[in-house]
Every structure is written in structure tokens, then in C-alpha cells.
Design a protein around this motif. Structure first.
Motif, PDB file in Angstrom:
ATOM      1  N   PHE A   1       5.785  -3.436 -16.865  1.00 18.39           N
ATOM      2  CA  PHE A   1       5.254  -3.577 -15.503  1.00 18.39           C
ATOM      3  C   PHE A   1       4.830  -2.213 -14.983  1.00 18.39           C
ATOM      4  N   SER A   2       3.629  -2.190 -14.380  1.00 17.84           N
ATOM      5  CA  SER A   2       3.114  -0.972 -13.759  1.00 17.84           C
ATOM      6  C   SER A   2       2.641  -1.292 -12.351  1.00 17.84           C
TER       7      SER A   2
ATOM      8  N   TYR B   1      -4.243  -6.568 -16.454  1.00 18.20           N
ATOM      9  CA  TYR B   1      -4.438  -5.270 -15.796  1.00 18.20           C
ATOM     10  C   TYR B   1      -5.504  -5.483 -14.729  1.00 18.20           C
ATOM     11  N   ILE B   2      -5.162  -5.299 -13.438  1.00 16.55           N
ATOM     12  CA  ILE B   2      -6.115  -5.658 -12.386  1.00 16.55           C
ATOM     13  C   ILE B   2      -5.747  -4.983 -11.072  1.00 16.55           C
TER      14      ILE B   2
ATOM     15  N   LEU C   1       2.210  -6.699 -17.059  1.00 14.45           N
ATOM     16  CA  LEU C   1       1.466  -6.773 -15.800  1.00 14.45           C
ATOM     17  C   LEU C   1       1.301  -5.373 -15.237  1.00 14.45           C
ATOM     18  N   CYS C   2       0.046  -4.954 -15.058  1.00 17.57           N
ATOM     19  CA  CYS C   2      -0.273  -3.647 -14.488  1.00 17.57           C
ATOM     20  C   CYS C   2      -1.194  -3.852 -13.296  1.00 17.57           C
ATOM     21  N   VAL C   3      -0.721  -3.502 -12.094  1.00 22.10           N
ATOM     22  CA  VAL C   3      -1.500  -3.739 -10.884  1.00 22.10           C
ATOM     23  C   VAL C   3      -1.618  -2.458 -10.069  1.00 22.10           C
ATOM     24  N   ASN C   4      -2.804  -2.292  -9.469  1.00 16.88           N
ATOM     25  CA  ASN C   4      -3.052  -1.219  -8.507  1.00 16.88           C
ATOM     26  C   ASN C   4      -3.243  -1.852  -7.144  1.00 16.88           C
TER      27      ASN C   4
END
Length: 550
Positions: free
Chosen positions: A265-266, A214-215, A237-240
């Protein structure tokens, strides 16, 4: 009536256990551990009170002393997770051995922590390298501010994202030999330096065992890099993504095979993007995905009236994910420019949502003067989203939105081509109960029944609106009526307001040069004042904003 006195210790163990679970574990252990009562002493030694220990915001060092000397050595086998400020980290971890410790959450993390403790010379090396499989960092290094036009301004960073990636993020994956889960989050609206893998070697930020990440990342190209084979075991996988200005360069990605291992996935974009086709291409690689979260805003599609509809989502994305069980989304398309408000209704968009096989979906259409990268003219912001609304960030909300509760939203940007009246702001307060950061872009004067809402000080025309959690208010690009609306205590109650962004001339006008009583209370707790235009410090200003000078 006879009244019996029932004491805490008269309650059965089951009820005592329920009561104690409602309290903080640190308070329970510190207050009840080793007291002269066998029942309570046995209860507080249950695993649930010592599995997760949170040493945060503790000013009394005697509490730490007692834990390190007396309590921790006697419950050390139960401890699985520590949450702490860096100031106590070394002392707590060295107080005794923790054979079952696998998870750490470090509050107020800064890169100096990595430089000082994530090294082979550190006294904590063996714990970090041999035991920790789950690491959570609340990163307090400066990288920008959510909702700002310069979200990631490298000039304001202490080092560039690329250097930060090599010195901190890559080093963490290399140093923590058994790390399987890495989560890096921001403390609030402030953002930390993003992961930036652009043009760095494919061995950078690689791990053969990491399964959850998460990043924040610098751009969509960094997401492609994360899926190029350097994280072979990745399942979540979580990404902003905050930077949309960097062109995607697929030629630098070393492996474009499908991401068969990825189950969750985000992807969240906090600025409008032109990269819809690239996002679709990325998602189609995830054929085994079971959970998908999307929060994206798209502009400049092939046709100026080309709205991303439910049919598009099904055809472009969902048809390629046969294993998908959960789909949470907010998709906004900016349509235009047009010279007059575009006649597209929320009802027309709603009809297309039948294509998405989900029972709870909504839509809305709002009109805005301008959005990032647009020129002059009106744009329609056409949104479709799943319910309940799961995201903490919502931008370009206008006068027309569904009658639902946005329980998780803490940051809200209001923008419209018509004014926001008092009753609309009442509705905002009710619909966004967790709101902490409010930004209003509206140059139109408030009008009610043909009269300006800037009423005389002694005339109460409306009910008082309460925003009990609002801490940041940005009205610097709004008509001065909104300064009146939010600072006048007879109209709005903002007890937690600590940051205010406003035009100097509007502020001086509404506060009558910092002398008006009706606007004094809502200014009294402001600790940070950001203004457009200079103003001279004065005695009246000091008295009006006393928290600025503490």
C-alpha cells in the motif's frame, strides 16, 4: 606502436549482445533485422530485443511501415508488451497476431481513446478483452497542476471527476475482461482527473480479478471505497490524494472489514491534511501488509505542539502490521501558529526515531509564514523520513536540511522566514540533481555580508549555479532578488527553462524593461510565461522571449 583495426563484427557474440542491449529495441530491429549478416540477424531475433517494443515520438512513418509489413509479422510470437502513441496503436496491433501480448502502455492517453477504441465495435476489441492483463495509461487529460493552490479545479476540467470516473475509469474495468493490473500516471507536473467514487454505487469501478491498482484519487474517502469489497483480489494499491477539502463520510462505505489480501500500500498526500486519525484507522485495517509507503503532511492536531514522532508512528501504525518488511515514509507535521519561531530542533525529533526499527532515518525542522488553511503567524514544519529519500515531490524545505542527496525529487517547494542566500541555492543544486520544477515562496531580500546580492552587471561575486534539468520556475510569490538570482546568467545557468511564473513589475525591473543582456539568455527558451499583473506586448518583449512566439 602497431595499431590493429578491430571492427564491430570482430567482437564475440557475448560482447555484441551486451552492446546491442544498451540500444533502443526499435533502433536495433530497424537497423539490423534481415541484413546480410547471419550473426547479427540471429542476435537481433533474441527475445530480449522484441519482448518490449516502444513506438513513441516516431515522426518517420516509413519506420512504422517497415515494422508493420516486414518485421512485426516475423517476431510476433516474441512480443509481450507494446508502448506507443495512440496515433499508431491501431495499425501496429492489426499488423499481425501477437499470441503472447499481455501488456500495453499508451502514451498521451485521452478520454477520446476510450470512447473510440474501448468499445465492442472496435477492431481491437478481442485484443483488449481477451489478451491484455496489464494496462498503463499516461493520462494527458487536464485535471490540474501539481503544486498549484487549486490542484483540482473542476472549472478547468473538461468534465467533473465523477463523470470522468463513470465514463472512463469504470468503463475500462468493465471493458477489459482480463485486466489484473491498472496503472494511470500523469505525464509531468500536470495532473489528470482523479478517480471519484463519492456517492456513486458500490458496483462502480469494481472487478473480481484486479490485483494491482496505481491511480490518483479525489480524496481519502475514495481510498475507503476502493477497500470496501469492490476489488476483492486487490493485493497492491498505490494512491495519490490531491483534494483534502472533502469531508470523509464513513457511512457511505459498504464494507469496512479488514483488508486481508492487501500486501502493498502506498498513500501520498500532496496537500496538508487534518485527517491523521482517519489515516491511522485506514492503515490498521491492513494487518497483512508487507510493504508500506507513506508521504503525508498533517496540521491542526489536538495540541499545537503535537509533532508526529517516531514513537507515534510505531504505536499508531507499525505495531498493527506484524508482516511488514518495507517501510518508506515522509511524514511532516505543521506545528503552530506561534508568534515567534518555535524552538524545536531536528535533534530533538531525531531522538524519537529510535522507536522505528529502521537503520536509516532522518529529520528536519523548518519555519514557514503560512501553509494552506493556516492564518497568520509562524509554523514549524517538522519532518521525519526514511533514507534514501524515495519521493519525487518535496515541499516546505527551508534553509536547514540534512546533508544528503535527494536523487528522485523533481518538484521542490522552498519556503522559509529567513532569506535564501546564494550559497544555499548552490547547495540545493547539488542536493537535488534531478530537479525539474522549483517553486520559491520567500518575501525576504537576499543579504550577503550586509550587501544585497543584486550586484552590478560586471561584478562576479559568486560562482555560477547550474540547474541543468530545471524546466519550470515559480518565483511569483518571492522577493525580486530571486528573479535576479535565477535570470542573471552570471549567477545561475538554467539551459532548459521553458516555463516561468513571476510578477510583472519584478520581471520588468530586473530585465530593465526587457533590454538587459545579463538576463536575456535564461529567458530565451521560455515558452510559457505566467505573470501576476498585466504587461503590454512590445518588440523588446518579443526579442527577449522569442520562444513565446514560435
Amino acid at each position: 606502436m602497431n595499431r590493429s583495426n578491430v571492427h564491430l563484427l570482430d567482437l564475440p557474440d557475448e560482447i555484441l549482445f551486451v552492446i546491442l542491449k544498451k540500444l533502443d529495441n526499435i533502433d536495433v530491429l530497424y537497423s539490423l533485422f534481415d541484413i546480410n549478416n547471419g550473426r547479427l540477424n540471429i542476435l537481433v531475433q533474441e527475445n530480449i530485443f522484441s519482448n518490449i517494443l516502444k513506438f513513441v515520438s516516431i515522426d518517420n512513418t516509413s519506420i512504422i511501415d517497415r515494422f508493420c509489413i516486414d518485421i512485426l509479422p516475423r517476431i510476433h510470437h516474441n512480443v509481450k508488451c507494446f508502448i506507443f502513441d495512440p496515433v499508431f496503436m491501431e495499425r501496429i496491433l492489426l499488423a499481425t497476431d501477437y499470441p503472447n501480448l499481455t501488456k500495453l502502455k499508451i502514451v498521451d492517453f485521452q478520454k477520446e481513446i476510450a470512447f473510440n477504441y474501448f468499445t465492442n465495435q472496435s477492431s481491437l476489441r478481442s485484443i483488449f478483452q481477451e489478451q491484455i492483463t496489464n494496462l498503463i495509461l499516461i493520462n494527458n487529460d487536464k485535471g490540474g497542476r501539481r503544486g498549484s493552490s487549486d490542484i483540482y479545479d473542476e472549472g478547468r476540467m473538461e468534465c467533473s471527476p465523477k463523470i470522468y470516473t463513470k465514463d472512463v475509469y469504470d468503463h475500462i474495468l468493465t471493458f477489459f475482461k482480463n485486466l489484473k493490473k491498472l496503472t494511470i500516471i500523469e505525464p509531468s507536473v500536470m495532473l489528470y482527473p482523479p478517480l471519484s467514487l463519492h456517492y456513486l454505487p458500490s458496483t462502480t469501478f469494481s472487478s473480481p480479478i484486479l490485483t494491482h491498482l496505481y491511480i490518483n484519487i479525489n480524496g481519502l474517502h475514495d481510498c475507503l471505497c476502493l477497500l470496501d469489497g469492490r476489488l476483492t483480489k486487490l493485493t497492491t494499491l498505490c494512491v495519490n490524494v490531491y483534494n483534502i477539502d472533502i469531508e470523509i463520510s464513513p457511512e457511505i462505505v459498504h464494507n469496512m472489514d479488514k483488508s486481508f489480501n492487501l500486501k502493498c500500500f502506498s498513500l501520498q498526500l500532496f496537500c496538508p491534511s487534518q485527517d491523521y486519525d482517519e489515516i491511522v484507522s485506514l492503515l490498521r485495517r491492513m494487518s497483512n501488509l508487507e510493504k508500506l509507503t507513506l508521504n503525508i503532511s498533517i496540521y491542526n492536531r489536538k495540541r499545537f505542539i503535537d509533532v508526529i514522532s517516531g514513537a507515534d508512528v510505531q504505536h499508531d501504525i507499525l505495531n498493527y502490521m506484524p508482516q511488514l518488511r518495507s517501510f518508506t515514509f515522509y511524514i511532516c507535521t505543521y506545528v503552530g501558529p506561534v508568534t515567534s519561531p518555535y524552538k524545536l530542533s531536528s535533534e530533538a525529533i531525531q531522538l524519537t526515531l529510535a522507536n522505528i526499527r529502521q537503520p536509516h532515518i532522518s529529520s528536519m525542522v523548518n519555519y514557514v509564514h503560512s501553509v494552506v488553511h493556516f492564518g497568520e503567524g509562524f509554523r514549524a514544519a517538522c519532518s521525519i523520513f526514511s533514507l534514501p529519500f524515495q519521493f519525487d515531490y518535496l515541499q516546505d524545505l527551508g534553509n536547514h536540511f540534512p546533508n544528503i542527496i535527494f536523487s528522485y525529487v523533481t518538484y521542490l517547494l522552498l519556503r522559509d522566514i529567513i532569506p535564501f542566500e546564494h550559497e544555499f541555492l548552490v547547495r540545493i543544486a547539488r542536493s537535488f540533481p534531478s530537479l525539474k520544477h522549483l517553486c520559491i515562496y520567500n518575501k525576504k531580500s537576499q543579504v550577503s555580508d550586509g550587501l544585497m546580492t543584486l550586484s552590478s552587471d560586471n561584478c562576479q561575486l559568486h560562482s555560477i549555479i547550474a540547474y541543468p534539468h530545471l524546466t519550470i520556475l515559480d518565483i511569483k510569490f518571492s522577493h525580486k532578488d530571486y528573479v535576479e538570482q535565477f535570470l542573471n546568467e552570471t549567477k545561475t545557468f538554467v539551459p532548459c527553462l521553458t516555463e516561468l511564473e513571476v510578477r510583472v513589475d519584478h520581471l520588468k525591473d530586473i530585465t530593465k524593461n526587457f533590454t538587459r543582456e545579463e538576463t536575456r539568455r535564461n529567458c530565451s527558451n521560455v515558452k510559457k510565461l505566467s505573470t501576476i499583473g498585466p504587461f503590454a506586448h512590445s518588440e523588446d518583449l518579443c526579442h527577449y522571449f522569442p520562444s513565446l512566439y514560435k
